[in-house]
Design a protein around this motif. Structure first.
Motif, PDB file in Angstrom:
ATOM      1  N   GLU A   4       0.835  -1.219   0.000  1.00 36.77           N
ATOM      2  CA  GLU A   4       0.000   0.000   0.000  1.00 36.77           C
ATOM      3  C   GLU A   4       0.864   1.262   0.000  1.00 36.77           C
ATOM      4  OE1 GLU A   4      -0.323  -2.516   2.039  1.00 36.77           O
ATOM      5  OE2 GLU A   4      -2.384  -3.291   1.856  1.00 36.77           O
ATOM      6  N   SER A   5       2.028   1.219   0.672  1.00 35.51           N
ATOM      7  CA  SER A   5       2.882   2.403   0.640  1.00 35.51           C
ATOM      8  C   SER A   5       3.953   2.276  -0.450  1.00 35.51           C
ATOM      9  CB  SER A   5       3.529   2.636   2.008  1.00 35.51           C
ATOM     10  OG  SER A   5       4.245   1.491   2.398  1.00 35.51           O
ATOM     11  N   ARG A   6       4.408   1.049  -0.728  1.00 37.11           N
ATOM     12  CA  ARG A   6       5.447   0.841  -1.738  1.00 37.11           C
ATOM     13  C   ARG A   6       5.024   1.291  -3.135  1.00 37.11           C
ATOM     14  NH1 ARG A   6      10.819   0.174  -1.468  1.00 37.11           N
ATOM     15  NH2 ARG A   6      11.464  -1.233   0.168  1.00 37.11           N
ATOM     16  N   LEU A   7       3.726   1.219  -3.420  1.00 37.97           N
ATOM     17  CA  LEU A   7       3.282   1.563  -4.781  1.00 37.97           C
ATOM     18  C   LEU A   7       3.550   3.022  -5.120  1.00 37.97           C
ATOM     19  CD1 LEU A   7       0.297   3.174  -4.644  1.00 37.97           C
ATOM     20  CD2 LEU A   7      -0.503   0.875  -4.153  1.00 37.97           C
ATOM     21  N   ARG A   8       3.809   3.838  -4.076  1.00 38.34           N
ATOM     22  CA  ARG A   8       4.130   5.249  -4.341  1.00 38.34           C
ATOM     23  C   ARG A   8       5.629   5.480  -4.564  1.00 38.34           C
ATOM     24  NH1 ARG A   8      -0.475   6.026  -1.261  1.00 38.34           N
ATOM     25  NH2 ARG A   8       0.601   5.787   0.736  1.00 38.34           N
ATOM     26  N   ASN A   9       6.418   4.412  -4.471  1.00 37.08           N
ATOM     27  CA  ASN A   9       7.875   4.540  -4.696  1.00 37.08           C
ATOM     28  C   ASN A   9       8.199   4.779  -6.167  1.00 37.08           C
ATOM     29  OD1 ASN A   9       9.257   2.137  -2.278  1.00 37.08           O
ATOM     30  ND2 ASN A   9       8.506   4.222  -2.058  1.00 37.08           N
ATOM     31  N   TYR A  10       9.281   5.525  -6.384  1.00 38.49           N
ATOM     32  CA  TYR A  10       9.884   5.586  -7.714  1.00 38.49           C
ATOM     33  C   TYR A  10      10.894   4.443  -7.806  1.00 38.49           C
ATOM     34  CZ  TYR A  10       7.741  10.148  -8.207  1.00 38.49           C
ATOM     35  OH  TYR A  10       6.825  11.155  -8.300  1.00 38.49           O
ATOM     36  N   PRO A  11      11.201   3.967  -9.028  1.00 44.60           N
ATOM     37  CA  PRO A  11      12.122   2.831  -9.151  1.00 44.60           C
ATOM     38  C   PRO A  11      13.422   3.009  -8.369  1.00 44.60           C
ATOM     39  CG  PRO A  11      11.124   3.263 -11.271  1.00 44.60           C
ATOM     40  CD  PRO A  11      10.647   4.357 -10.341  1.00 44.60           C
ATOM     41  N   PHE A  12      14.012   4.245  -8.388  1.00 42.21           N
ATOM     42  CA  PHE A  12      15.322   4.407  -7.733  1.00 42.21           C
ATOM     43  C   PHE A  12      15.246   4.221  -6.216  1.00 42.21           C
ATOM     44  CE2 PHE A  12      13.637   8.698  -7.289  1.00 42.21           C
ATOM     45  CZ  PHE A  12      14.092   9.061  -6.018  1.00 42.21           C
ATOM     46  N   GLU A  13      14.027   4.253  -5.673  1.00 41.40           N
ATOM     47  CA  GLU A  13      13.894   4.053  -4.227  1.00 41.40           C
ATOM     48  C   GLU A  13      13.857   2.571  -3.844  1.00 41.40           C
ATOM     49  OE1 GLU A  13      11.329   7.668  -2.528  1.00 41.40           O
ATOM     50  OE2 GLU A  13      10.334   6.670  -4.200  1.00 41.40           O
ATOM     51  N   MET A  14      13.995   1.707  -4.848  1.00 40.57           N
ATOM     52  CA  MET A  14      13.928   0.271  -4.578  1.00 40.57           C
ATOM     53  C   MET A  14      15.242  -0.415  -4.934  1.00 40.57           C
ATOM     54  SD  MET A  14      10.188  -0.611  -6.113  1.00 40.57           S
ATOM     55  CE  MET A  14       9.303  -1.380  -4.769  1.00 40.57           C
ATOM     56  N   SER A  15      15.512  -1.533  -4.269  1.00 44.04           N
ATOM     57  CA  SER A  15      16.713  -2.318  -4.589  1.00 44.04           C
ATOM     58  C   SER A  15      16.506  -3.045  -5.922  1.00 44.04           C
ATOM     59  CB  SER A  15      16.950  -3.349  -3.490  1.00 44.04           C
ATOM     60  OG  SER A  15      15.900  -4.304  -3.524  1.00 44.04           O
ATOM     61  N   GLY A  16      17.597  -3.586  -6.481  1.00 42.30           N
ATOM     62  CA  GLY A  16      17.503  -4.323  -7.747  1.00 42.30           C
ATOM     63  C   GLY A  16      16.527  -5.484  -7.666  1.00 42.30           C
ATOM     64  N   GLY A  17      16.571  -6.214  -6.551  1.00 44.56           N
ATOM     65  CA  GLY A  17      15.673  -7.365  -6.374  1.00 44.56           C
ATOM     66  C   GLY A  17      14.214  -6.936  -6.339  1.00 44.56           C
ATOM     67  N   MET A  18      13.941  -5.817  -5.639  1.00 45.37           N
ATOM     68  CA  MET A  18      12.561  -5.315  -5.551  1.00 45.37           C
ATOM     69  C   MET A  18      12.092  -4.800  -6.920  1.00 45.37           C
ATOM     70  SD  MET A  18      11.004  -5.720  -2.714  1.00 45.37           S
ATOM     71  CE  MET A  18      11.625  -6.799  -1.459  1.00 45.37           C
ATOM     72  N   GLN A  19      13.009  -4.143  -7.642  1.00 44.01           N
ATOM     73  CA  GLN A  19      12.660  -3.671  -8.997  1.00 44.01           C
ATOM     74  C   GLN A  19      12.296  -4.859  -9.889  1.00 44.01           C
ATOM     75  OE1 GLN A  19      15.797  -1.315 -10.674  1.00 44.01           O
ATOM     76  NE2 GLN A  19      15.555   0.342  -9.198  1.00 44.01           N
TER      77      GLN A  19
END
Ligand SMILES: Nc1ncnc2c1ncn2[C@@H]1O[C@H](COP(=O)(O)OP(=O)(O)OP(=O)(O)O)[C@@H](O)[C@H]1O
Ligand SMILES: [Mg+2]
Length: 348
Positions: free
Chosen positions: A171-186
């Motif tokens: 619910e909160s992660r969906l507001r992330n931009y790609p650079f805010e996530m690790s390679g695995g999460m991307q």
């Protein structure tokens, strides 16, 4: 009927005198819910074969010279651009090696998944047609694009997909931009996007190569788990035979634009028949044992347009005989379900 049936596919880059054959008489079938691994060294033609399933190699420079690619019995090579748009990201979805390059850096990941849903899931939010897939069904049901029910259904589906691929606090992660996530999460986001269209076939081209080893294992576990739960077929491309045992029902080994061995995974790993497959297996790093015994295959994969006469592996083959450099052998079924492009496969 198989979900996918590639039959005697031949594809060139360039035309006429300048034509270089990149796919040379490749036949490969994938059944519903089956996982097939396509393995081979860099430059063997794995990616161009996989992209061809969605006719995604630009033509030109590519020219499909011969053969068929039947997806659900319909030849992709004969489809109109509208039909191609429908199957791409519809029946067949892709996950590539570099999630960072495939995601758009300026959009939140939730919105990127939503775009894919908008395109492929007109049924979402249409009253009483939860399972209807066609635009016509939506029209009949009176759904209005952008209506509150549609928006709510899209939001809920984004969260469901992020949960499905194991992203915590979606619910909160969906507001992330790609650079805010690790390679695995991307990469998990990329898989969620690929699943948005409920594909029958997921093509994963080296999906873990850019990730570190622990995360690689997690992503492969995720793919196995999704396959179990969703029943989709997977074409997994890798140059690492080490991951094949855990994932594949069958394995196709590719060399210089051709399939040289095709076999049920367990049998291939227990007893590889083609000298190239044996050499590939000897080059798989083992977790236990002597790291010094890891052998790279001497020499290089020949470049397209530069294939040697006869068997294309002969110049690098430890078992090569003089006749190997005069005739390119056919792919022959030597045991039930086991195909090999080498007449000397029995020689120990
Ligand atoms: N657009 C293109 N124009 C000309 N040749 C190309 C093009 N794309 C790929 N090739 C050539 O086709 C052959 C097969 O390439 P492909 O990318 O399918 O290999 P691959 O097995 O996926 O390798 P890797 O493991 O490095 O990803 C290579 O020789 C490559 O140089
Ligand atoms: Mg590739």
């Amino acid at each position: 009927m198989n979900l996918l049936e590639i039959k005697n596919l031949k594809m060139d880059f360039g035309k006429d005198a300048g034509a270089l054959r990149a796919i040379d008489d490749v036949s490969l079938a994938i059944g519903e819910g089956e996982t097939v691994c396509l393995v081979g060294e860099s430059g063997c033609g794995k990616t161009v074969t996989a992209l061809s399933i969605g006719k995604l190699v630009p033509t030109p420079p590519a020219h499909y010279v011969d053969g068929e690619i039947l997806l659900n019995g319909r030849d992709v090579l004969k489809m109109s651009s509208r039909q191609l748009r429908e199957i791409r990201g519809g029946v067949v979805s892709y996950v590539f090696q570099e999630p960072g390059a495939a995601l758009n850096p300026v959009f939140r990941i939730g919105n990127q998944i939503k775009e894919s849903l908008k395109l492929h899931r007109p049924d979402l939010g249409a009253p009483g047609t939860a399972s209807a897939r066609s635009g016509m069904a939506r029209h009949r049901a009176g759904a209005v694009p952008g209506a509150p029910s549609r928006r709510k259904a899209l939001d809920a589906e984004v969260i469901r997909l992020l949960k499905l691929v194991g992203i915590p606090a979606p619910e909160s992660r969906l507001r992330n931009y790609p650079f805010e996530m690790s390679g695995g999460m991307q990469q998990r986001v990329m898989i969620a996007m690929a699943l948005a269209s409920e594909p029958k076939l997921l093509v994963a081209d080296e999906p873990t190569t850019a990730l570190d080893v622990t995360i690689q294992a997690q992503i492969l576990d995720l793919l196995s788990d999704l396959k179990q739960r969703l029943g989709m077929a997977i074409l997994l491309i890798t140059h690492n035979l080490g991951i094949v045992g855990d994932m594949a029902d069958r394995v196709a080994v590719m060399y210089a634009g051709q399939i040289v061995e095709l076999s049920p995974a367990r049998e291939l790993l227990r007893r590889p028949l083609h000298p190239y497959t044996r050499a590939l297996m000897a080059s798989v790093p083992k977790l236990r044992g002597d790291a010094d015994r890891l052998s790279a295959i001497p020499g290089n994969v020949p470049r397209i347009g530069n294939f040697p006469p006869g068997c294309r592996f002969a110049p690098r083959c430890p078992m090569a005989k003089p006749e190997c450099s005069s005739k390119n052998p056919d792919l022959v079924e030597v045991e039930t379900g086991r195909f090999v492009r080498c007449p000397f496969w029995k020689t120990e």
